[in-house]
Design a protein around this motif. Structure first.
Motif, PDB file in Angstrom:
ATOM      1  N   MET A 186       0.844  -1.194   0.000  1.00  0.00           N
ATOM      2  CA  MET A 186       0.000   0.000   0.000  1.00  0.00           C
ATOM      3  C   MET A 186       0.879   1.243   0.000  1.00  0.00           C
ATOM      4  SD  MET A 186      -2.834   1.287   2.792  1.00  0.00           S
ATOM      5  CE  MET A 186      -3.778  -0.224   2.661  1.00  0.00           C
ATOM      6  N   PRO A 187       0.658   2.194  -0.914  1.00  0.00           N
ATOM      7  CA  PRO A 187       1.468   3.426  -0.910  1.00  0.00           C
ATOM      8  C   PRO A 187       1.240   4.220   0.368  1.00  0.00           C
ATOM      9  CG  PRO A 187      -0.381   3.623  -2.434  1.00  0.00           C
ATOM     10  CD  PRO A 187      -0.329   2.194  -1.989  1.00  0.00           C
ATOM     11  N   LEU A 188       2.152   5.151   0.629  1.00  0.00           N
ATOM     12  CA  LEU A 188       2.109   5.901   1.882  1.00  0.00           C
ATOM     13  C   LEU A 188       0.792   6.647   2.052  1.00  0.00           C
ATOM     14  CD1 LEU A 188       3.741   6.683   4.389  1.00  0.00           C
ATOM     15  CD2 LEU A 188       4.585   8.662   3.129  1.00  0.00           C
ATOM     16  N   GLU A 189       0.284   7.211   0.964  1.00  0.00           N
ATOM     17  CA  GLU A 189      -0.978   7.949   1.023  1.00  0.00           C
ATOM     18  C   GLU A 189      -2.135   7.107   0.488  1.00  0.00           C
ATOM     19  OE1 GLU A 189      -1.170  10.684   2.575  1.00  0.00           O
ATOM     20  OE2 GLU A 189       1.003  10.895   2.845  1.00  0.00           O
ATOM     21  N   GLY A 190      -1.953   5.791   0.446  1.00  0.00           N
ATOM     22  CA  GLY A 190      -2.990   4.920  -0.092  1.00  0.00           C
ATOM     23  C   GLY A 190      -4.234   4.890   0.778  1.00  0.00           C
ATOM     24  N   LYS A 191      -5.354   4.550   0.157  1.00  0.00           N
ATOM     25  CA  LYS A 191      -6.621   4.480   0.866  1.00  0.00           C
ATOM     26  C   LYS A 191      -7.071   3.038   0.992  1.00  0.00           C
ATOM     27  CE  LYS A 191      -8.134   8.989  -0.877  1.00  0.00           C
ATOM     28  NZ  LYS A 191      -9.192   9.714  -1.634  1.00  0.00           N
ATOM     29  N   LEU A 192      -7.860   2.771   2.011  1.00  0.00           N
ATOM     30  CA  LEU A 192      -8.407   1.426   2.193  1.00  0.00           C
ATOM     31  C   LEU A 192      -9.275   1.055   1.001  1.00  0.00           C
ATOM     32  CD1 LEU A 192      -9.412   1.491   5.961  1.00  0.00           C
ATOM     33  CD2 LEU A 192      -7.528   0.272   4.918  1.00  0.00           C
ATOM     34  N   GLY A 193      -9.103  -0.162   0.533  1.00  0.00           N
ATOM     35  CA  GLY A 193      -9.852  -0.619  -0.619  1.00  0.00           C
ATOM     36  C   GLY A 193      -9.099  -0.500  -1.920  1.00  0.00           C
ATOM     37  N   ASP A 194      -7.949   0.223  -1.934  1.00  0.00           N
ATOM     38  CA  ASP A 194      -7.173   0.343  -3.169  1.00  0.00           C
ATOM     39  C   ASP A 194      -6.617  -1.007  -3.611  1.00  0.00           C
ATOM     40  OD1 ASP A 194      -7.709   2.986  -3.145  1.00  0.00           O
ATOM     41  OD2 ASP A 194      -5.733   3.642  -2.460  1.00  0.00           O
ATOM     42  N   LEU A 195      -6.383  -1.902  -2.678  1.00  0.00           N
ATOM     43  CA  LEU A 195      -5.821  -3.213  -2.984  1.00  0.00           C
ATOM     44  C   LEU A 195      -6.898  -4.283  -3.125  1.00  0.00           C
ATOM     45  CD1 LEU A 195      -2.837  -3.123  -0.468  1.00  0.00           C
ATOM     46  CD2 LEU A 195      -2.817  -2.517  -2.884  1.00  0.00           C
ATOM     47  N   GLY A 196      -8.153  -3.893  -3.071  1.00  0.00           N
ATOM     48  CA  GLY A 196      -9.236  -4.862  -3.121  1.00  0.00           C
ATOM     49  C   GLY A 196      -9.847  -5.065  -1.741  1.00  0.00           C
ATOM     50  N   LYS A 197     -11.109  -5.409  -1.716  1.00  0.00           N
ATOM     51  CA  LYS A 197     -11.812  -5.584  -0.443  1.00  0.00           C
ATOM     52  C   LYS A 197     -11.742  -7.035   0.008  1.00  0.00           C
ATOM     53  CE  LYS A 197     -14.863  -1.615  -0.678  1.00  0.00           C
ATOM     54  NZ  LYS A 197     -16.227  -1.096  -0.474  1.00  0.00           N
ATOM     55  N   GLY A 198     -10.538  -7.449   0.382  1.00  0.00           N
ATOM     56  CA  GLY A 198     -10.347  -8.775   0.920  1.00  0.00           C
ATOM     57  C   GLY A 198     -10.333  -8.748   2.439  1.00  0.00           C
ATOM     58  N   PHE A 199      -9.822  -9.818   3.036  1.00  0.00           N
ATOM     59  CA  PHE A 199      -9.697  -9.872   4.482  1.00  0.00           C
ATOM     60  C   PHE A 199      -8.477 -10.707   4.827  1.00  0.00           C
ATOM     61  CE2 PHE A 199     -11.959 -13.684   3.398  1.00  0.00           C
ATOM     62  CZ  PHE A 199     -11.566 -14.633   4.335  1.00  0.00           C
ATOM     63  N   CYS A 200      -8.081 -10.683   6.080  1.00  0.00           N
ATOM     64  CA  CYS A 200      -6.918 -11.428   6.554  1.00  0.00           C
ATOM     65  C   CYS A 200      -7.379 -12.541   7.492  1.00  0.00           C
ATOM     66  CB  CYS A 200      -5.936 -10.509   7.278  1.00  0.00           C
ATOM     67  SG  CYS A 200      -5.033  -9.401   6.178  1.00  0.00           S
ATOM     68  N   LEU A 201      -6.971 -13.755   7.171  1.00  0.00           N
ATOM     69  CA  LEU A 201      -7.246 -14.921   8.012  1.00  0.00           C
ATOM     70  C   LEU A 201      -6.013 -15.166   8.871  1.00  0.00           C
ATOM     71  CD1 LEU A 201      -9.019 -17.364   8.762  1.00  0.00           C
ATOM     72  CD2 LEU A 201      -7.952 -18.590   6.864  1.00  0.00           C
ATOM     73  N   LEU A 202      -6.200 -15.215  10.188  1.00  0.00           N
ATOM     74  CA  LEU A 202      -5.081 -15.362  11.123  1.00  0.00           C
ATOM     75  C   LEU A 202      -5.053 -16.783  11.670  1.00  0.00           C
ATOM     76  CD1 LEU A 202      -5.461 -12.224  11.008  1.00  0.00           C
ATOM     77  CD2 LEU A 202      -4.623 -12.176  13.349  1.00  0.00           C
ATOM     78  N   ASP A 203      -3.902 -17.422  11.513  1.00  0.00           N
ATOM     79  CA  ASP A 203      -3.681 -18.734  12.103  1.00  0.00           C
ATOM     80  C   ASP A 203      -2.969 -18.535  13.437  1.00  0.00           C
ATOM     81  OD1 ASP A 203      -3.475 -21.431  12.546  1.00  0.00           O
ATOM     82  OD2 ASP A 203      -1.741 -21.717  11.226  1.00  0.00           O
ATOM     83  N   CYS A 204      -3.578 -19.005  14.513  1.00  0.00           N
ATOM     84  CA  CYS A 204      -3.073 -18.746  15.864  1.00  0.00           C
ATOM     85  C   CYS A 204      -2.470 -20.020  16.455  1.00  0.00           C
ATOM     86  CB  CYS A 204      -4.209 -18.245  16.758  1.00  0.00           C
ATOM     87  SG  CYS A 204      -3.724 -17.864  18.452  1.00  0.00           S
TER      88      CYS A 204
END
Length: 410
Positions: A186-204
């Motif tokens: 993500m660029p320094l001034e990037g906005k949320l959603g610029d990379l696509g509306k995905g999500f992060c799955l966390l393995d604990c």
């Protein structure tokens, strides 16, 4: 004659002694030159922490400010050149990741062991928790495969293989990468959603009994990390509690620890005014029980949860081996992501790089490695004087410091 011979012998011995003294003359230690050499060596190795420690040492020995400025300019030029080289390498890694079908650029995935390492948020997050060997990493790999990605979570038959919180970005437009907690995709001034509306799955990591050699101090730190993450992470909105069918609906010690963490996290989020978490129980390894006994296992599990005041929002049964029940789990994860994007104003602060840098500056230890070593030696000296058990010194220098300290006090 005897006197003359003795005088000549004494004179020869004096000459030999003088020659030896000149040959093995001990030069005076130049602390400034040594500090300068350390700085140049750290710059050559491109090691930021060593450069920081070397400059701290140079300032402590009184190096000239003009010389320090020149060395700082040299270090900055080396850093910029190294960053440019890494950007070119990263661009190649992104292309390779696209071809391989992975969700995150190799060696740039966040793996968190301490709370101050929690990275910048790029989308909503959901986490898989449970006892050790409940099937968290296996379910992660199965879900990634169902989405066309390469499985990346390490698995093992013995409990305790996963030992860190690991991020797996899903459904983004490009493979993501983090460095020092910041999303460098993500660029320094990037906005949320610029990379696509995905999500992060966390393995604990799993709680309870483990079969790997893990220190007790690290095992206890896992619960603290879960408390801090689940109680204070704004981007987290759903917790999937994995319980194995092997337990026939009963809760293990690891599951009870997870429930305790749930309750404490719930209180902490209410006190901080954060959005409430959604809890989903996933009954894994469904293939180990027959279809006739599965309803009894589910009924026993609901009774056990209700008896402990733990009422999940949903209970899903699945099996990663024969891929049964994966559709409801996938639907629950995607529904969680949709809710997260609808309420992204609540976690926007964790996605802004400036805010994340401030949080890292507050959470990360401020002492350099040189200062940490001085403090460590001081603690060892105090413990040795007070008769407390201490680890054996790691160098002759530390042994000499401790011996001198004890001798002075005695």
């Amino acid at each position: 004659a005897a006197t003359a011979a003795a005088a000549a012998e004494a004179e020869a011995a004096a000459e030999a002694k003088a020659e030896a003294a000149g040959k093995f003359e001990v030069k005076e230690f130049d602390a400034v030159a040594d500090a300068k050499a350390r700085i140049n060596e750290a710059i050559r190795l491109k090691n930021g922490r060593r450069i920081e420690d070397a400059f701290w040492e140079a300032e402590s020995v009184g190096m000239d400010e003009a010389e320090l400025s020149l060395l700082r300019a040299k270090a900055e030029a080396s850093r910029l050149k190294n960053e440019e080289r890494k950007k070119q390498e990263y661009a190649k890694d992104v292309e390779a990741a696209k071809l391989k079908g992975v969700t995150c650029v190799v060696n740039f995935r966040p793996k968190v062991r301490y709370a101050w390492q929690i990275p910048q948020a790029v989308g909503p997050e959901c986490i898989l928790v449970g006892r050790s060997n409940a099937g968290k990493s296996t379910l992660t790999n199965t879900y990634l495969e169902s989405k066309g990605f390469q499985p990346s979570a390490p698995v093992d038959d013995r409990p305790g293989r996963t030992r860190m919180l690991t991020w797996y970005p899903v459904n983004f437009d490009v493979p993501l990468a983090w460095k020092d907690g910041m999303c460098i995709t993500m660029p320094l001034e990037g906005k949320l959603g610029d990379l696509g509306k995905g999500f992060c799955l966390l393995d604990c990591f799993g709680l309870g009994e483990v079969e790997f050699k893990v220190k007790k101090s690290r095992l206890s730190s896992w619960i603290d990390l879960m408390k801090q993450f689940m109680g204070g992470r704004r981007a987290l909105n759903t917790v999937f509690h994995l319980i194995s069918c092997e337990q026939e609906g009963q809760l293990s010690d690891g599951d009870l620890q997870v429930i305790d963490v749930f309750k404490m996290a719930k209180v902490a989020r209410e006190q901080a005014g954060l959005q409430a978490l959604s809890f989903v129980v996933v009954l894994t390894k469904e293939d180990l029980v027959t279809p006739e006994t599965l309803p009894d296992v589910l009924r026993t599990l609901r009774e056990e949860c209700a008896r402990r005041g733990y009422i999940p929002d949903e209970i899903i049964a699945c099996s990663a081996r024969d891929r049964s029940g994966l559709e409801p789990v996938s639907a629950a994860m995607e529904a969680s992501a949709a809710r997260g994007w609808d309420t992204r104003d609540t976690w926007d602060i964790e996605a802004t790089k400036r805010n994340v840098k401030e949080l890292f500056a507050l959470r990360r230890p401020q002492l350099s490695r040189g200062q940490q070593r001085v403090d460590r030696i001081t603690r060892k000296e105090e413990n040795s004087w007070r008769g407390r058990p201490t680890r054996s010194p790691s160098s002759t220098y530390e042994k000499r410091r401790i011996s001198t300290f004890v001798a002075d006090h005695i």
